[in-house]
Design a protein around this motif. Structure first.
Motif, PDB file in Angstrom:
ATOM      1  N   GLU A   9     -15.401  -3.350 -19.016  1.00  0.00           N
ATOM      2  CA  GLU A   9     -15.502  -1.561 -19.831  1.00  0.00           C
ATOM      3  C   GLU A   9     -15.937  -1.170 -17.847  1.00  0.00           C
ATOM      4  O   GLU A   9     -16.689  -1.053 -17.512  1.00  0.00           O
ATOM      5  CB  GLU A   9     -16.831  -0.977 -21.186  1.00  0.00           C
ATOM      6  N   GLY A  10     -15.264   0.331 -18.410  1.00  0.00           N
ATOM      7  CA  GLY A  10     -15.434   1.038 -17.115  1.00  0.00           C
ATOM      8  C   GLY A  10     -14.828   0.504 -16.026  1.00  0.00           C
ATOM      9  O   GLY A  10     -14.802   1.620 -15.284  1.00  0.00           O
ATOM     10  N   LEU A  11     -13.865  -0.502 -15.650  1.00  0.00           N
ATOM     11  CA  LEU A  11     -13.453  -0.521 -14.554  1.00  0.00           C
ATOM     12  C   LEU A  11     -11.989  -0.922 -14.328  1.00  0.00           C
ATOM     13  O   LEU A  11     -10.680  -0.474 -15.352  1.00  0.00           O
ATOM     14  CB  LEU A  11     -13.571  -2.232 -14.302  1.00  0.00           C
ATOM     15  N   VAL A  12     -11.186  -0.282 -13.388  1.00  0.00           N
ATOM     16  CA  VAL A  12     -10.579  -0.030 -12.733  1.00  0.00           C
ATOM     17  C   VAL A  12     -10.335  -0.797 -11.646  1.00  0.00           C
ATOM     18  O   VAL A  12     -10.510  -0.934 -10.873  1.00  0.00           O
ATOM     19  CB  VAL A  12      -9.760   1.097 -12.061  1.00  0.00           C
ATOM     20  N   MET A  13      -9.569  -2.068 -12.484  1.00  0.00           N
ATOM     21  CA  MET A  13      -8.930  -2.742 -11.824  1.00  0.00           C
ATOM     22  C   MET A  13      -7.435  -2.908 -10.548  1.00  0.00           C
ATOM     23  O   MET A  13      -6.297  -2.763 -11.307  1.00  0.00           O
ATOM     24  CB  MET A  13      -9.334  -4.522 -12.335  1.00  0.00           C
ATOM     25  N   ARG A  14      -7.716  -3.376 -10.001  1.00  0.00           N
ATOM     26  CA  ARG A  14      -5.928  -3.272  -8.862  1.00  0.00           C
ATOM     27  C   ARG A  14      -6.312  -4.207  -7.212  1.00  0.00           C
ATOM     28  O   ARG A  14      -6.968  -4.470  -7.149  1.00  0.00           O
ATOM     29  CB  ARG A  14      -6.035  -2.094  -8.254  1.00  0.00           C
ATOM     30  N   PRO A  15      -4.769  -4.551  -6.904  1.00  0.00           N
ATOM     31  CA  PRO A  15      -4.929  -5.086  -5.870  1.00  0.00           C
ATOM     32  C   PRO A  15      -4.833  -4.335  -5.089  1.00  0.00           C
ATOM     33  O   PRO A  15      -5.219  -3.460  -4.701  1.00  0.00           O
ATOM     34  CB  PRO A  15      -2.638  -5.156  -5.455  1.00  0.00           C
ATOM     35  N   GLY A  16      -6.500  -5.467  -3.714  1.00  0.00           N
ATOM     36  CA  GLY A  16      -6.780  -4.736  -2.676  1.00  0.00           C
ATOM     37  C   GLY A  16      -8.042  -3.611  -3.524  1.00  0.00           C
ATOM     38  O   GLY A  16      -9.140  -3.058  -2.745  1.00  0.00           O
ATOM     39  N   GLY A  17      -8.430  -3.972  -3.950  1.00  0.00           N
ATOM     40  CA  GLY A  17     -10.012  -3.183  -4.638  1.00  0.00           C
ATOM     41  C   GLY A  17     -10.562  -3.929  -6.032  1.00  0.00           C
ATOM     42  O   GLY A  17     -10.558  -4.794  -6.067  1.00  0.00           O
ATOM     43  N   GLN A  18     -11.447  -3.436  -7.188  1.00  0.00           N
ATOM     44  CA  GLN A  18     -11.875  -3.914  -7.964  1.00  0.00           C
ATOM     45  C   GLN A  18     -10.779  -5.423  -8.731  1.00  0.00           C
ATOM     46  O   GLN A  18      -9.901  -5.179  -9.014  1.00  0.00           O
ATOM     47  CB  GLN A  18     -12.372  -3.186  -8.741  1.00  0.00           C
ATOM     48  N   PHE A  50      -7.578 -11.760 -12.170  1.00  0.00           N
ATOM     49  CA  PHE A  50      -6.772 -11.043 -10.562  1.00  0.00           C
ATOM     50  C   PHE A  50      -5.685 -10.311 -11.642  1.00  0.00           C
ATOM     51  O   PHE A  50      -4.397 -10.739 -11.813  1.00  0.00           O
ATOM     52  CB  PHE A  50      -6.939 -12.597 -10.027  1.00  0.00           C
ATOM     53  N   PRO A  51      -6.356  -8.943 -10.501  1.00  0.00           N
ATOM     54  CA  PRO A  51      -5.035  -7.688 -10.922  1.00  0.00           C
ATOM     55  C   PRO A  51      -3.940  -7.818  -9.706  1.00  0.00           C
ATOM     56  O   PRO A  51      -4.407  -7.789  -8.503  1.00  0.00           O
ATOM     57  CB  PRO A  51      -5.466  -6.282 -10.677  1.00  0.00           C
ATOM     58  N   LEU A  52      -2.826  -8.296 -10.190  1.00  0.00           N
ATOM     59  CA  LEU A  52      -1.769  -8.044  -9.501  1.00  0.00           C
ATOM     60  C   LEU A  52      -1.115  -6.609  -9.623  1.00  0.00           C
ATOM     61  O   LEU A  52       0.145  -6.344  -8.456  1.00  0.00           O
ATOM     62  CB  LEU A  52      -0.224  -9.196  -9.637  1.00  0.00           C
ATOM     63  N   ARG A  53      -1.483  -5.651 -10.651  1.00  0.00           N
ATOM     64  CA  ARG A  53      -1.245  -4.089 -10.848  1.00  0.00           C
ATOM     65  C   ARG A  53      -2.255  -3.125 -11.181  1.00  0.00           C
ATOM     66  O   ARG A  53      -3.391  -3.567 -11.431  1.00  0.00           O
ATOM     67  CB  ARG A  53      -0.138  -3.784 -11.930  1.00  0.00           C
ATOM     68  N   GLU A  54      -2.724  -2.055 -11.025  1.00  0.00           N
ATOM     69  CA  GLU A  54      -3.711  -0.908 -11.962  1.00  0.00           C
ATOM     70  C   GLU A  54      -3.979  -1.313 -13.727  1.00  0.00           C
ATOM     71  O   GLU A  54      -2.692  -1.657 -13.562  1.00  0.00           O
ATOM     72  CB  GLU A  54      -3.295  -0.146 -10.790  1.00  0.00           C
TER      73      GLU A  54
END
Length: 218
Positions: A172-181, A155-159
């Motif tokens: 791989e290839g995912l950008v995880m961020r709060p409110g997103g992926q 779970f991301p709390l920053r990008e």
């Protein structure tokens, strides 16, 4: 910033005033060398007949009865109100790792504050022991001896961007961020290796992997 209060060569258990699972404190103490209480966590410790080597906080949560039982030289009052007792304690500890119990369950706002502190790298690496999983802030790279089919949540709390080996759904290839992926409810195919490009990603794995996670983070 707090002054240094605890300086240990081995891992430290930190007990808080939140929900404490049966046996959790004793299990943590079997894996560490030193007990610190964050404010009201001292109530949990004494109820289980453990006297903390230090109690750190603003003392607005510890009961008067327990406060009276702590030797004065173990009471470390930090009066500033800009941080939580969890943060105050982490800043005051120098150790290879902190194993935190009694910080999950109960009030959601308290839990969110703890998770926020975890990704800010305040003090040593820290593991939160929960009822079903352990929660930690991912370092740049970590390898864990998971079993096929076990749940791995991220779970991301920053990008952040991450890479994985051994996950059913690779990162791989995912950008995880709060409110997103996000990356909850992934599954291990076997041993898992995770890499991240920066701070901000929380990892959750089954709690029986606590000893292995301690070794990986140390």
């Amino acid at each position: 910033m707090n002054e240094l209060i605890v300086d240990e060569l081995g891992p430290v258990t930190l007990v808080g005033g939140g929900d404490l699972g049966e046996g959790d404190l004793n299990w943590a103490l079997s894996l560490t060398n030193f007990l610190v209480a964050a404010d009201g966590g001292a109530d949990h410790a004494l109820a289980l007949k453990h006297l903390p080597s230090a109690v750190i906080g603003d003392f607005d949560s510890i009961s008067p009865q327990v406060l009276a039982q702590i030797p004065p030289d173990r009471l470390c009052r930090v009066t500033e109100q800009d941080s939580t007792d969890f943060e105050k304690a982490l800043r005051a500890i120098r150790a290879p790792l902190v194993l935190a119990v009694g910080f999950l369950g109960g009030r959601v706002d308290h839990q969110l504050a703890v998770l926020n502190a975890l990704v800010r790298d305040i003090g040593p690496p820290c593991i939160l022991l929960g009822a079903q999983e352990v929660i930690f802030h991912l370092p740049a790279r970590i390898a864990l001896p998971l079993q096929a089919g076990e749940t791995v949540s991220l779970f991301p709390l920053r990008e952040v961007r991450a890479e994985s080996v051994g996950l059913e759904w690779p990162l791989e290839g995912l950008v995880m961020r709060p409110g997103g992926q996000i990356g909850t409810s992934n599954r291990a195919l076997g041993p898992v290796t995770l890499s991240v490009d920066g701070p901000g990603l929380l990892g959750l794995v089954p709690r029986h992997h606590l000893p292995a996670l301690i070794q990986a983070l140390m």
